[in-house]
Design a protein around this motif. Sequence first.
Motif, short mmCIF file in Angstrom:
data_model
loop_
_atom_site.label_atom_id
_atom_site.label_comp_id
_atom_site.label_asym_id
_atom_site.label_seq_id
_atom_site.Cartn_x
_atom_site.Cartn_y
_atom_site.Cartn_z
N ASN A 18 -17.80 -35.12 -11.00
CA ASN A 18 -16.83 -36.12 -10.55
C ASN A 18 -17.32 -36.80 -9.27
N ASN A 19 -17.01 -38.09 -9.16
CA ASN A 19 -17.31 -38.88 -7.96
C ASN A 19 -18.80 -38.96 -7.64
N ILE A 20 -19.63 -38.89 -8.68
CA ILE A 20 -21.07 -38.99 -8.46
C ILE A 20 -21.59 -40.39 -8.76
N GLY A 21 -20.74 -41.24 -9.38
CA GLY A 21 -21.14 -42.62 -9.61
C GLY A 21 -21.24 -43.03 -11.07
N LYS A 22 -20.71 -42.22 -11.99
CA LYS A 22 -20.80 -42.57 -13.41
C LYS A 22 -20.05 -43.86 -13.72
N SER A 23 -18.85 -44.00 -13.21
CA SER A 23 -18.07 -45.21 -13.48
C SER A 23 -18.70 -46.44 -12.84
N ARG A 24 -19.26 -46.27 -11.64
CA ARG A 24 -19.93 -47.40 -10.99
C ARG A 24 -21.18 -47.83 -11.77
N LEU A 25 -21.83 -46.85 -12.38
CA LEU A 25 -22.98 -47.17 -13.24
C LEU A 25 -22.54 -48.04 -14.42
N LEU A 26 -21.37 -47.72 -14.96
CA LEU A 26 -20.86 -48.48 -16.10
C LEU A 26 -20.36 -49.87 -15.71
#
Length: 320
Positions: free
Chosen positions: A34-42
């Motif tokens: 969590n909060n490692i940047g997966k959504s920002r990558l998307l």
Amino acid sequence: MLDDLLFRGYKGFSDDSSVGFSTFSSINLIIGKNNIGKSRLLDSIQALKSEKLFIEFLRKTKSVETVIRPDEDDIKRHFRESVSGGSIGGNHFFYGRDFIGKQFRVIVGARKTGFEYRLEAKTISLINGDSGRLNIAPGLDHFKDMAVDIITKNLNLDIDKLAADRDMKPEPASSELRLLPDGTGATNMIQAYLNLASLPSDKVRRDILTGLNKIMSGEATFNNIIVQNVNDNEDPLWEVFLEEEEKGMVALSASGSGLRTILLVLVNLILSNQADIYIYLKNWKITYIPRFKGTYFNMFFSGLKRITNLRLLLLTQAFQ
């Protein structure tokens, strides 16, 4: 679509190293805490929906790079056979045709023109060994314009996603067949395909049921899928029921969240009928992932050829 998409300096990502997608496969699994940047990558994928969104993404990054591969039509548009001279010297198309199918790496930017921002190719270079044999310097401006043209053509993707908070619930019938990120509309789509003579019921009875059984192989076998009205009042409220060999007919609302998520994915892939589909899931039960890759998608790609250029992005937490 674009061959790859890399960026720097976006919302906490480092300015010094590139992150993103060095290649796009049919199935892309993104795993992390969590909060490692997966959504920002998307976010970079979401930016491919339109030129406006892509420019907004560019303005929030230090740099964005991608790879293009021009075809003959791309070359003909920017290196015309009827034109000669200038920095190229001879016939423009005779020069440009040597670059058909070659790969170029492009650093993309957003340049302000008046009150608007427009795409620009800051730099462009040949890759995969062609730079030593072919010289793009004489036609550099043409190549940059071509790069912007190709990138712009790829900024109109239909992108679907399933949200972290998603479910399949009983729904009233509606003539609008649309699936929302939270799962709203999935039940209505199934009931429409099962109940309306104008829609092929085999898409549900055969394709969805076959896919479901392949994914759930070893855990459950389903013999039928139906919808029933579960509202005693005048206005029907439809719910999906699955007939399982060991349990008989079971309402989907009484089934686990993993099964409902799998059915949502199948509805999106089989009934939503998009040209380019990206689906990313949070809190996915990771044990189902190999079955998507090893069983269902073998059937899916061979049997459902009406969906082209499909890309599936699965977003989850670390392996359990």
